[in-house]
Design a protein around this motif. Structure first.
Motif, short mmCIF file in Angstrom:
data_model
loop_
_atom_site.label_atom_id
_atom_site.label_comp_id
_atom_site.label_asym_id
_atom_site.label_seq_id
_atom_site.Cartn_x
_atom_site.Cartn_y
_atom_site.Cartn_z
N THR A 204 40.51 20.91 -7.89
CA THR A 204 41.93 20.69 -8.20
C THR A 204 42.43 19.46 -7.45
O THR A 204 43.10 18.59 -8.00
N ARG B 46 41.02 16.32 -9.05
CA ARG B 46 41.72 15.99 -10.30
C ARG B 46 43.08 15.38 -9.99
O ARG B 46 43.51 14.42 -10.61
N ARG B 47 43.75 16.01 -9.02
CA ARG B 47 45.09 15.57 -8.64
C ARG B 47 45.08 14.09 -8.22
O ARG B 47 45.95 13.32 -8.61
N LEU C 52 55.15 20.49 -22.41
CA LEU C 52 56.01 21.64 -22.10
C LEU C 52 57.26 21.53 -22.96
O LEU C 52 58.02 20.56 -22.85
N GLU D 223 61.07 14.35 -18.51
CA GLU D 223 60.67 15.42 -17.59
C GLU D 223 59.19 15.77 -17.73
O GLU D 223 58.53 16.07 -16.74
N GLU E 274 57.51 13.35 -15.73
CA GLU E 274 57.73 13.62 -14.31
C GLU E 274 56.77 14.69 -13.77
O GLU E 274 56.38 14.66 -12.61
N VAL E 275 56.40 15.64 -14.65
CA VAL E 275 55.46 16.69 -14.24
C VAL E 275 54.16 16.06 -13.77
O VAL E 275 53.55 16.48 -12.78
N GLY E 276 53.73 14.99 -14.44
CA GLY E 276 52.51 14.30 -14.03
C GLY E 276 52.73 13.47 -12.78
O GLY E 276 51.87 13.38 -11.90
N GLU F 195 54.73 13.93 -10.30
CA GLU F 195 55.01 14.72 -9.10
C GLU F 195 53.79 14.91 -8.20
O GLU F 195 53.92 15.02 -6.99
N VAL F 196 52.60 14.97 -8.80
CA VAL F 196 51.41 15.30 -7.99
C VAL F 196 50.71 14.06 -7.42
O VAL F 196 49.73 14.19 -6.69
N ARG G 156 52.20 11.00 -19.46
CA ARG G 156 52.10 12.00 -18.38
C ARG G 156 50.78 11.84 -17.61
O ARG G 156 50.75 12.03 -16.39
N LYS H 228 50.52 9.12 -13.12
CA LYS H 228 50.00 9.46 -11.80
C LYS H 228 49.01 8.42 -11.29
O LYS H 228 48.46 8.56 -10.21
N ILE I 112 61.49 17.97 -10.52
CA ILE I 112 60.98 18.56 -11.75
C ILE I 112 60.31 19.91 -11.50
O ILE I 112 60.44 20.84 -12.30
N LEU J 41 61.44 23.27 -13.26
CA LEU J 41 60.53 24.07 -14.09
C LEU J 41 60.59 25.56 -13.74
O LEU J 41 60.43 26.42 -14.59
N LEU K 212 47.60 24.49 -17.54
CA LEU K 212 47.97 23.09 -17.71
C LEU K 212 48.25 22.43 -16.35
O LEU K 212 47.79 21.33 -16.08
N LYS L 3 47.10 23.32 -13.54
CA LYS L 3 45.83 23.19 -12.80
C LYS L 3 45.09 21.93 -13.26
O LYS L 3 44.55 21.18 -12.47
N VAL L 4 45.09 21.72 -14.58
CA VAL L 4 44.40 20.55 -15.13
C VAL L 4 45.04 19.27 -14.60
O VAL L 4 44.35 18.32 -14.20
N ILE L 5 46.36 19.27 -14.57
CA ILE L 5 47.05 18.06 -14.10
C ILE L 5 46.74 17.81 -12.62
O ILE L 5 46.72 16.69 -12.16
N GLY L 6 46.47 18.88 -11.90
CA GLY L 6 46.10 18.71 -10.49
C GLY L 6 47.01 19.42 -9.52
O GLY L 6 46.93 19.19 -8.31
N TYR L 7 47.90 20.27 -10.04
CA TYR L 7 48.76 21.05 -9.13
C TYR L 7 47.88 22.08 -8.44
O TYR L 7 47.01 22.68 -9.06
N GLU M 186 51.55 25.17 -5.29
CA GLU M 186 52.60 24.53 -6.11
C GLU M 186 52.82 25.31 -7.41
O GLU M 186 53.96 25.49 -7.86
#
Lengths: 233, 788
Positions: A79, A82-83, A96, A103, A106-108, A110-111, A150, A154, B442, B446, B690, B692-696, B700
């Motif tokens: 994880t 990937r992040r 979403l 937004e 923004e989800v992308g 944020e990490v 998205r 990042k 965000i 969410l 999703l 998890k895939v993004i990297g959270y 989080e």
């Protein structure tokens, strides 16, 4: 960022049936390269993408990215990896629905430690006028552009794209591919794109052909075309 | 094939299904056990009430001579030199005069209202010792026309040394007919077991004591009744003439008597159905069955809500497969049938099990009733009606509603099912909340928006949590109810004995004893109350308010009332009310409210009361003492120890009932929290994947997904606290108004904290189970299940 696969195998067990989705693959993807994994349905390209990207673990073999062996990583380490390094684009957009375009991007963002600005990326993908809209108000191509934004915002080192144009018509598909190409050139992001459409190979640096879980051919493309110039088969 | 597919899908949800089955079983069990249990009492009770001519109403009278009574006493009772402050005292002086006064009152009532027949109902209370425990008997004088005594075994006393007692009391104390019972130092032989239709509960005061271990009704010969050296209590029992109904009585009498100047002596009139002592069984039979039905429906509806969510969740995950089936030509009915079949297969045994457990539980339930109620009974028998309501109705209801939910999903076209269009419009709440959440990050945004995306599921979650929180809070609020009702008063007072002095004399005190005036009847704001005159600086009967602050000194500025008096009569601190004592009236301000939940009592400065009664400041009629008082020096001596001992049995009984209720409530509440948590987390399976895939990372993701549900769950629990608090007050108020009995529910901070802790533990337990299940599905698979 370069990716190296050494003797990688992925086997699925369903009851008593054993399926070798990927068999003894040795492969290297170089930093900043645009690679297309090409093959028919069941050729193992999606499995290959999943294990290269750390969404799944190989049954055997070693996968390393810039020297870091990701095939040995646990879920938590994957994880984190990937992040910090990867971006994903899927055929189904995976947005979403309750969030606006901005937004969702923004989800992308944020990490990430070193993200681009949302505005900049939305401009790159041509969605500035749609910032406040919701996914249901957008066309398929526009939704896929949000998905790209998205992933890109990042500032990933590698982008994995799983049939990103699979649900789009030719015109929209080319638009999406143009954006990916532009991002690859602008930000020097490595792109690994899987598709069953041979035409898309024309815009790649290398085309890796897969069949029955094996790499059957690697073609170095010396005459790269712009996405808009591709003749759609 | 279709059946196997549905079976495998449902098999994965076995924990939720088991818990769901438990709720359904509970729903059917509650109804069956209550309905059949009550049924075992209902028929013989009806016949008994008919035969014994149960009163239709009861009237309470002032035990204080009014002007008309005083005139009668002065003109017709030469033996009475000075009119006493109570009519009961008159009986000691001149029995004929006493009956003369009361007969006059009865005649006045029947002359005002033609359609009723009334009879005097006299009783005496005796504390006595049995096997080292203090017991209490209420001896009733045998009636002539109304509320006739009914012997379930043995015979009516025919000599002055015989007594009839209740069978429940005899059974609890291993007494048999022919044995000796000693009351007031006299031995009585038990001649039989008696029931009185106006006492279906052995409830002798407005305190909720009605245990049959330490309390019995009693019947002596009329002559022996008069010999008993105890205070006589009296009221009026009444029935209707042919064709007259409760509704007529309410209109003609209840709505009228307070404004009727000739009936100033009547302090309250209660229809039997509203009278806890005689009519609670009606409420229990009708109310109990209704409550059981409502409770059972409520539980069933929660079950249904969960079934609805589960079924729609399963169907959503199967929509592709269903789409293919439809495209192959399967009809909606063919696709629906396996789901309905398995819902039926799962729910029917649960309902049937609930029913048969209910049948098994009915006899013990009946016996529980009979440990409380003084009624005849017959063996429990199953009825078609109970079976229909407990089994057929909920089963059909469950199947029909499930069918409708399934049909709603199946009505979509195959192509829609196979390729769900992206039409999930942002709903009203999502749009509205966007504005409020604008400034948030965000991830924080969410946390809220993910919940709003499906209003039905969100509402189900909130309603379920509210229901669970209310049940848990209600059960906690009942802890210590009996203590508050009975023991608070005695904990706060330091006297151990009360001695009632001879009516003709003023009490004398020695040592630490203190003089008081206890008036069983005075009028405050037109309501009959029990008035106690205390010295503002007394040491043995301190008055404390709800905050435990001593307020005895405030007696110098007005009167102090009990919480129960305030609630029952609708008066409050600061009100100025007219107090009538004997022939004197004076306005007083309520300057304090004590934390007492039983008794229509008010306290006044003893000198003030003495002045009203005698024009002197030195009068008293009772003595409080820490040390034992001699029976020779006082007319009656009562030990508070006797009262407390007697109450302790009731407390144990009540505590058992309360703990059973607490356990059941927490169990149901917990199941609801657990199931809803698991389902809502599973519902977010795609989002979790999703992210998890993004990297959270997990922390989080927990913050975004669990954080939202946890926040809203906690919010619901917190919001439920004031709502529950308000509802408890309303329940207390209406019970006080309706039955004249107080049920002091209490909310304390730790109730809220503990209910929150229970919620949080269950939430995380549910979340852990759900997440463990989700982690078994690969991320790439999850990404293919794009939720639109």
């Amino acid at each position: 960022m370069s990716i190296k696969l050494e003797n990688v195998t992925k086997t699925y067990f369903t009851g008593e049936v054993e399926t070798h989705a990927v068999k003894n693959v040795d492969l290297e993807i170089k930093n900043g390269e645009f690679v297309v994994l090409l093959g028919p349905s069941g050729s193992g390209k999606s499995t290959m993408l999943n294990i290269i990207s750390g969404l799944d673990n190989p049954t055997s073999g070693k996968i390393s990215i810039d020297g870091e062996i990701i095939s040995d990583m646990n879920a938590k380490q994957l994880t984190k990896f990937r992040r910090d390094n990867l971006g994903f684009i899927f055929q189904q957009y995976n947005l979403l629905q309750t969030l606006s375009v901005k937004e969702n991007v923004e989800v992308g963002r944020e990490v990430s430690k070193l993200p681009f600005t949302v505005e900049e990326v939305l401009e790159q993908v041509g969605l500035t006028p749609q910032t406040t809209k919701y996914p249901f108000q957008l066309s398929g191509g526009e939704q896929q552009r949000v998905s790209i934004a998205r992933a890109v915002v990042k500032n990933p080192k590698i982008m994995f794209c799983d049939e990103p144009t699979g649900a789009l018509d030719e015109e929209m598909a080319k638009e999406i591919l143009s954006i990916l190409q532009k991002l690859n050139e602008t930000y020097k992001t490595s792109v690994v794109l899987i598709t069953h459409n041979p035409s898309i190979g024309a815009m790649a640096d290398r085309i890796i052909k897969l069949n029955s879980g094996e790499v059957v051919e690697i073609i170095v493309n010396k005459t790269k075309l712009n996405a808009s110039e591709i003749s759609w088969g | 094939m279709l059946f196997r597919n549905v079976f495998r899908t449902l098999k994965k949800q076995y924990v939720q299904l088991l818990l769901l089955g438990l709720i359904i079983t509970l729903s059917s069990f509650i109804y069956t056990t209550m309905d059949l249990g009550v049924g075992g009492i209902y028929a013989p009770t009806e016949a008994y009430f008919e035969e014994a001519n149960q009163e239709k109403f009861a009237m309470k009278m002032m035990d204080m001579p009014l002007e008309v009574d005083s005139t009668y006493i002065t003109t017709s009772c030469p033996l009475v030199a000075e009119i006493p402050f109570s009519i009961s005292a008159l009986k000691v002086i001149d029995e004929d005069c006493y009956y003369g006064v009361l007969n006059n009152r009865l005649n006045t009532i029947t002359s005002e209202y033609d359609n009723i027949i009334v009879e005097l109902r006299e009783s005496k209370d005796v504390y006595f010792n049995l096997n080292g425990t203090s017991n209490k008997a209420r001896i009733l004088k045998d009636s002539v026309a109304i509320n006739l005594s009914f012997f379930v075994e043995g015979e009516k006393p025919s000599t002055n040394n015989q007594i009839g007692i209740t069978q429940a009391y005899a059974k609890n104390n291993n007494l048999v007919i022919g044995e000796i019972l000693t009351l007031d130092d006299k031995d009585y032989t038990i001649s039989g077991f008696v029931l009185f239709p106006d006492y279906s509960l052995a409830m002798f005061s407005d305190a909720l004591i009605f245990d049959n271990d330490t309390q019995t009704m009693g019947l002596l010969t009329d002559e022996e009744f008069e010999h008993l050296n105890e205070t006589v209590y009296f009221e009026i029992a009444g029935v209707y003439k042919e064709g007259y109904l409760d509704s007529d009585f309410k209109k003609d009498v209840i709505d009228d008597y307070r404004d009727n100047e000739n009936l100033d002596f009547v302090t309250s009139t209660l229809l039997t159905i509203n009278n806890m002592r005689s009519g609670a069984i009606y409420g229990e039979i009708e109310g109990g069955q209704k409550t059981a039905l409502i409770l059972s429906l409520l539980i069933a509806s929660i079950a249904l809500l969960i079934v609805g969510i589960m079924v729609s969740k399963v169907l959503q995950s199967q929509r592709g497969a269903i789409g293919i089936l439809k495209s192959m030509g399967y009809t909606n009915l063919e696709i629906t049938l396996p789901y309905i079949f398995f819902i039926a297969i799962l729910s029917f045994p649960a309902i049937i099990m609930g029913y048969f457990l209910g049948v098994l539980g009915a006899e013990p339930m009946k016996n529980v009733y009979l440990t409380i109620y003084l009624l005849p009974s017959q063996p429990v028998a199953q009825t078609l009606e109970t079976f229909t309501i407990a089994v057929v109705v909920p089963f059909v209801f469950l199947i029909v509603v499930s069918y409708l939910i399934i049909r709603r999903i199946l009505n979509q076209k195959p192509v829609t099912l196979l390729n769900p269009p992206i039409t999930s419009n942002a709903n009203f709440l999502t749009k509205r909340m966007h504005g409020f959440l604008k400034r948030l990050k965000i991830t924080s945004k969410l946390k809220h928006l993910l919940l709003y995306r499906n209003m039905v599921k969100f509402s189900a979650y909130i309603i379920g949590m509210f229901y669970a929180a209310f049940l848990i809070l209600l059960s906690f609020s009942m802890i210590g109810v009996m203590d508050r009702m009975l023991y608070n008063y005695y904990d706060n007072t330091d006297y151990n004995y009360i001695g009632y002095c001879d009516y003709s004399q003023t009490c004398e005190v020695t040592g630490t004893q203190e003089k008081v005036i206890e008036l069983p009847s005075a009028i405050l704001n037109e309501e009959d109350i029990y008035l106690v005159g205390l010295s503002p600086d007394n040491e043995l009967h301190k008055l404390l308010n709800k905050r435990d602050k001593e307020i005895t000194n405030d007696l110098e500025n007005g009167i102090i009332i009990t919480t129960s008096l305030g609630l029952i009569n609708g008066v409050k601190l600061g009100d100025s009310l007219m107090l009538q004592v004997g022939e004197e009236s004076k306005e007083f301000k309520i300057v304090g409210v004590t934390e007492e939940y039983s008794g229509n009592r008010a306290y006044i400065d003893i000198e003030e009361l003495s002045l009203l009664l005698t024009n002197t400041t030195t009068y008293s009629n009772a003595v409080y003492s820490q040390t034992k008082l001699s029976e020779n020096d006082f007319l009656i001596v009562i030990s508070t120890e006797d009262i407390l001992q007697q109450a302790s049995k009731m407390q144990s009984l009540f505590n058992i009932m309360i703990y059973v209720f607490i356990f059941a409530s927490i169990a149901i509440g917990s199941i609801v929290v657990y199931i809803l948590t698991v389902m809502t987390i599973e519902d977010n399976f795609y989002n979790i994947s999703l992210f998890k895939v993004i990297g959270y990372n997990n922390k989080e993701i927990d913050k975004m997904i669990l954080g939202g549900y946890l926040t809203y769950g906690i919010g619901t629990f917190l919001v439920t606290i004031p709502i529950a608090y308000g509802l408890f007050y309303l329940m207390t108020y209406y019970m006080a108004q309706f039955y004249g009995v107080l049920m002091p529910f209490r909310f304390e901070l730790w109730h809220g904290l503990l209910s929150l802790v229970i919620f949080i533990i269950l939430f995380y337990l549910g979340a852990y189970v759900a997440k463990r299940k989700l982690s078994k599905i690969s991320l790439q698979e999850a990404m293919k299940m794009y939720q639109v």
